[in-house]
Design a protein around this motif. Sequence first.
Motif, short mmCIF file in Angstrom:
data_model
loop_
_atom_site.label_atom_id
_atom_site.label_comp_id
_atom_site.label_asym_id
_atom_site.label_seq_id
_atom_site.Cartn_x
_atom_site.Cartn_y
_atom_site.Cartn_z
N THR A 31 0.84 -1.18 0.00
CA THR A 31 0.00 0.00 0.00
C THR A 31 0.88 1.24 0.00
OG1 THR A 31 -0.12 0.00 2.40
CG2 THR A 31 -1.89 -1.16 1.20
N VAL A 32 0.28 2.37 -0.20
CA VAL A 32 1.02 3.64 -0.26
C VAL A 32 1.81 3.86 1.03
CG1 VAL A 32 0.73 6.15 -0.39
CG2 VAL A 32 -0.59 4.67 -1.90
N GLY A 33 1.18 3.57 2.17
CA GLY A 33 1.85 3.77 3.45
C GLY A 33 3.07 2.89 3.64
N VAL A 34 3.01 1.68 3.15
CA VAL A 34 4.16 0.77 3.25
C VAL A 34 5.23 1.17 2.24
CG1 VAL A 34 4.92 -1.62 2.98
CG2 VAL A 34 2.80 -1.12 4.20
N ALA A 35 4.82 1.50 1.03
CA ALA A 35 5.79 1.91 0.00
C ALA A 35 6.54 3.17 0.41
CB ALA A 35 5.08 2.12 -1.33
N ALA A 36 5.92 4.01 1.24
CA ALA A 36 6.54 5.27 1.65
C ALA A 36 7.55 5.09 2.79
CB ALA A 36 5.46 6.27 2.08
N LEU A 37 7.61 3.92 3.38
CA LEU A 37 8.58 3.68 4.45
C LEU A 37 10.00 3.79 3.91
CD1 LEU A 37 7.01 0.52 6.15
CD2 LEU A 37 7.08 2.83 7.11
N PRO A 38 10.93 4.20 4.75
CA PRO A 38 12.33 4.13 4.33
C PRO A 38 12.68 2.70 3.93
CG PRO A 38 12.13 5.36 6.38
CD PRO A 38 10.78 4.75 6.11
N GLU A 39 13.56 2.57 2.97
CA GLU A 39 13.89 1.25 2.41
C GLU A 39 14.27 0.23 3.47
OE1 GLU A 39 16.74 -0.82 -0.98
OE2 GLU A 39 16.84 1.34 -0.69
N ALA A 40 15.08 0.62 4.45
CA ALA A 40 15.50 -0.33 5.49
C ALA A 40 14.30 -0.81 6.31
CB ALA A 40 16.54 0.31 6.40
#
Length: 113
Positions: A31-40
Motif C-alpha cells: 500500500t502507499v503507506g508501506v511503500a513510503a517507508l524508508p527502504e531499510a
Amino acid sequence: MTVADICRPVSVRDLNDAFRRSFAGGKVMLTVGVAALPEADRDRLLSLVRSYASFDPGNDPHGEHDFGAIKHGGERFFWKIDCYDTDLLHASPDPTDPAVTCRVLTVMRADEY
C-alpha cells in the motif's frame, strides 16, 4: 465432510506459506503507506512477513495462513493473501491448483485497512 474438505486447508496453507516465505509464484503489493517507508524499514517489514509464524485459531480460523498482523517500529501492519484467477479478475476457481491461481500478498499499515 469429505477427505477433500479436510485436506484442502492443508494444501492452501502449504501453498500460501511457500509463497509468503519466498514471494515467488504470485504478486506482492504494498500500500502507499508501506511503500513510503524508508527502504531499510520496508525491507525489515517484508522480512517479518516472510518469517511470520504466529498463527492461531483467532487469526487463522480456517487454517489457511492467509493473514497476519505485525508490529514494527511502533506501528501495526497487516498482510493478507488472496487467491485470484490467472487474469486477476475473479476469485480462483481452485486455490489448491497453481495452474489456475495467482496469489496476491498485500502488505498494509493497519490504518490503511
